[in-house]
Design an enzyme around this catalytic site. Sequence first.
Site, PDB file in Angstrom:
ATOM      1  N   LYS A  13       0.841  -1.083  -0.018  1.00  0.00           N
ATOM      2  CA  LYS A  13       0.087  -0.101  -0.536  1.00  0.00           C
ATOM      3  C   LYS A  13       0.430   1.360  -0.333  1.00  0.00           C
ATOM      4  O   LYS A  13       0.737   2.370  -0.883  1.00  0.00           O
ATOM      5  CB  LYS A  13      -0.725  -0.402   1.175  1.00  0.00           C
ATOM      6  CG  LYS A  13      -2.284   0.083   0.923  1.00  0.00           C
ATOM      7  CD  LYS A  13      -2.973   0.297   2.006  1.00  0.00           C
ATOM      8  CE  LYS A  13      -2.497  -0.483   3.255  1.00  0.00           C
ATOM      9  NZ  LYS A  13      -2.466  -0.329   4.608  1.00  0.00           N
ATOM     10  N   ARG A  88     -10.296   1.839   8.182  1.00  0.00           N
ATOM     11  CA  ARG A  88     -10.210   0.832   8.679  1.00  0.00           C
ATOM     12  C   ARG A  88     -10.916   0.360   9.115  1.00  0.00           C
ATOM     13  O   ARG A  88     -11.141  -1.140   9.305  1.00  0.00           O
ATOM     14  CB  ARG A  88      -8.694   0.607   9.897  1.00  0.00           C
ATOM     15  CG  ARG A  88      -7.778   0.512   8.581  1.00  0.00           C
ATOM     16  CD  ARG A  88      -6.265   0.438   9.435  1.00  0.00           C
ATOM     17  NE  ARG A  88      -5.012  -0.360   9.711  1.00  0.00           N
ATOM     18  CZ  ARG A  88      -4.017   0.103   9.205  1.00  0.00           C
ATOM     19  NH1 ARG A  88      -4.470   1.405   8.614  1.00  0.00           N
ATOM     20  NH2 ARG A  88      -3.071  -0.659   8.881  1.00  0.00           N
ATOM     21  N   ARG A 122      10.360  -6.146   6.673  1.00  0.00           N
ATOM     22  CA  ARG A 122      10.105  -5.100   5.910  1.00  0.00           C
ATOM     23  C   ARG A 122      10.928  -3.197   6.242  1.00  0.00           C
ATOM     24  O   ARG A 122      11.636  -3.107   7.606  1.00  0.00           O
ATOM     25  CB  ARG A 122       8.660  -3.795   6.098  1.00  0.00           C
ATOM     26  CG  ARG A 122       8.757  -2.548   5.425  1.00  0.00           C
ATOM     27  CD  ARG A 122       6.949  -2.350   5.486  1.00  0.00           C
ATOM     28  NE  ARG A 122       6.238  -2.736   7.038  1.00  0.00           N
ATOM     29  CZ  ARG A 122       5.280  -2.397   6.207  1.00  0.00           C
ATOM     30  NH1 ARG A 122       4.408  -2.043   4.830  1.00  0.00           N
ATOM     31  NH2 ARG A 122       4.339  -2.920   7.469  1.00  0.00           N
ATOM     32  N   ARG A 153      10.211  -1.341  11.918  1.00  0.00           N
ATOM     33  CA  ARG A 153       9.261  -0.541  12.529  1.00  0.00           C
ATOM     34  C   ARG A 153       8.949  -1.882  13.813  1.00  0.00           C
ATOM     35  O   ARG A 153       9.036  -2.831  13.712  1.00  0.00           O
ATOM     36  CB  ARG A 153       7.621  -0.608  12.438  1.00  0.00           C
ATOM     37  CG  ARG A 153       7.953   1.107  11.215  1.00  0.00           C
ATOM     38  CD  ARG A 153       6.708   0.450  10.009  1.00  0.00           C
ATOM     39  NE  ARG A 153       5.609  -0.010  10.670  1.00  0.00           N
ATOM     40  CZ  ARG A 153       4.103   0.056   9.969  1.00  0.00           C
ATOM     41  NH1 ARG A 153       4.414   1.132   8.809  1.00  0.00           N
ATOM     42  NH2 ARG A 153       3.136  -0.353  10.457  1.00  0.00           N
ATOM     43  N   ARG A 164      -2.195  -8.438  13.541  1.00  0.00           N
ATOM     44  CA  ARG A 164      -2.598  -7.127  12.353  1.00  0.00           C
ATOM     45  C   ARG A 164      -3.774  -7.932  11.473  1.00  0.00           C
ATOM     46  O   ARG A 164      -4.432  -6.882  10.933  1.00  0.00           O
ATOM     47  CB  ARG A 164      -1.725  -6.300  12.115  1.00  0.00           C
ATOM     48  CG  ARG A 164      -0.944  -5.032  13.290  1.00  0.00           C
ATOM     49  CD  ARG A 164       0.468  -4.640  12.545  1.00  0.00           C
ATOM     50  NE  ARG A 164       0.917  -4.117  11.079  1.00  0.00           N
ATOM     51  CZ  ARG A 164       2.063  -4.124  10.928  1.00  0.00           C
ATOM     52  NH1 ARG A 164       2.918  -4.275  11.529  1.00  0.00           N
ATOM     53  NH2 ARG A 164       1.369  -2.981   9.883  1.00  0.00           N
TER      54      ARG A 164
HETATM   55  P1  AMP Z   1       0.142   1.822   8.478  1.00  0.00           P
HETATM   56  O1  AMP Z   1       1.104   2.047   9.110  1.00  0.00           O
HETATM   57  O2  AMP Z   1      -0.558   1.589   7.569  1.00  0.00           O
HETATM   58  O3  AMP Z   1       0.320  -0.372   9.462  1.00  0.00           O
HETATM   59  O4  AMP Z   1      -0.086   1.267  10.600  1.00  0.00           O
HETATM   60  C1  AMP Z   1      -0.174   1.765  11.661  1.00  0.00           C
HETATM   61  C2  AMP Z   1      -0.954   1.027  12.989  1.00  0.00           C
HETATM   62  O5  AMP Z   1      -1.219   2.149  12.871  1.00  0.00           O
HETATM   63  C3  AMP Z   1      -1.764  -0.134  12.590  1.00  0.00           C
HETATM   64  O6  AMP Z   1      -1.548  -1.327  12.872  1.00  0.00           O
HETATM   65  C4  AMP Z   1      -2.268   0.533  13.888  1.00  0.00           C
HETATM   66  O7  AMP Z   1      -2.012   0.343  14.795  1.00  0.00           O
HETATM   67  C5  AMP Z   1      -2.892   2.141  13.603  1.00  0.00           C
HETATM   68  N1  AMP Z   1      -3.751   2.273  12.453  1.00  0.00           N
HETATM   69  C6  AMP Z   1      -3.236   3.404  10.973  1.00  0.00           C
HETATM   70  N2  AMP Z   1      -4.307   3.846  10.550  1.00  0.00           N
HETATM   71  C7  AMP Z   1      -5.511   3.546  11.552  1.00  0.00           C
HETATM   72  C8  AMP Z   1      -6.962   3.276  11.317  1.00  0.00           C
HETATM   73  N3  AMP Z   1      -7.487   3.723  10.064  1.00  0.00           N
HETATM   74  N4  AMP Z   1      -7.465   3.272  12.530  1.00  0.00           N
HETATM   75  C9  AMP Z   1      -7.314   2.713  13.805  1.00  0.00           C
HETATM   76  N5  AMP Z   1      -5.850   2.437  13.569  1.00  0.00           N
HETATM   77  C10 AMP Z   1      -4.946   2.819  12.333  1.00  0.00           C
END
Ligand code: AMP
Length: 208
Positions: A13, A88, A122, A153, A164
Amino acid sequence: MNIILLGAPGSGKGTQATRIAEKYSLTHISTGDIFRENIKNQTGLGIIAKTYIDEGHLVPDDLTIRMVEERLSRPDCANGVLLDGFPRTISQAEALEKFAKIDYVINLEVSADRIVKRVIGRRSCLACGGTFHIDFIGDTKVCPTCGKELYHRADDNEETVTERLAVYNAQTRPLADFYLGKGLLVNIDGDKDIEDIFGDIVKAVEND
Ligand code: AMP
């Protein structure tokens, strides 16, 4: 034009989001990046968000929705945004309808067995948002794009990725049907090469 990019963790993504945003001059909004920036700066939001993110859980809807609504109200969003990682949940999608009009929802579909390997290997750059896989860049700590520091991360470990993915399947996957029902969904095969995936996305948007 406002676009949502949907996809499991490790679906590519972030990589596609950067390209789409650049091609169509959209502001790239990654909720994960905003949370990470807040965690780094130890803001109140960051301190709360960290407890959820480290466990692989979603940050509560009310906090996340308020954060995105505020972000979308800024002038740099007026000409269009690429939403990466938001919405999400169905509640987030319903809230979003009240403050933004969405033109396309691009759903990157990737085989489950590839995801864990992709995420664990990653490396990310907080400065430019780039992500890279150790299979391609080795163990360097320097971002190939901008030269700043690369990091692994904390939530990119096997245990958290498994959680996740479970959260994704339960709470985020239903968004595909939600947007299919609204005639906005475009499914894209995310198992192809980066360039081919990007080409498919461009074709889908431009031939609509
Ligand atoms: P990402 O970088 O998109 O993988 O997001 C990392 C983490 O941030 C996710 O696993 C969630 O814990 C949190 N997060 C990101 N976007 C959202 C969202 N729209 N709603 C809730 N938690 C989020």
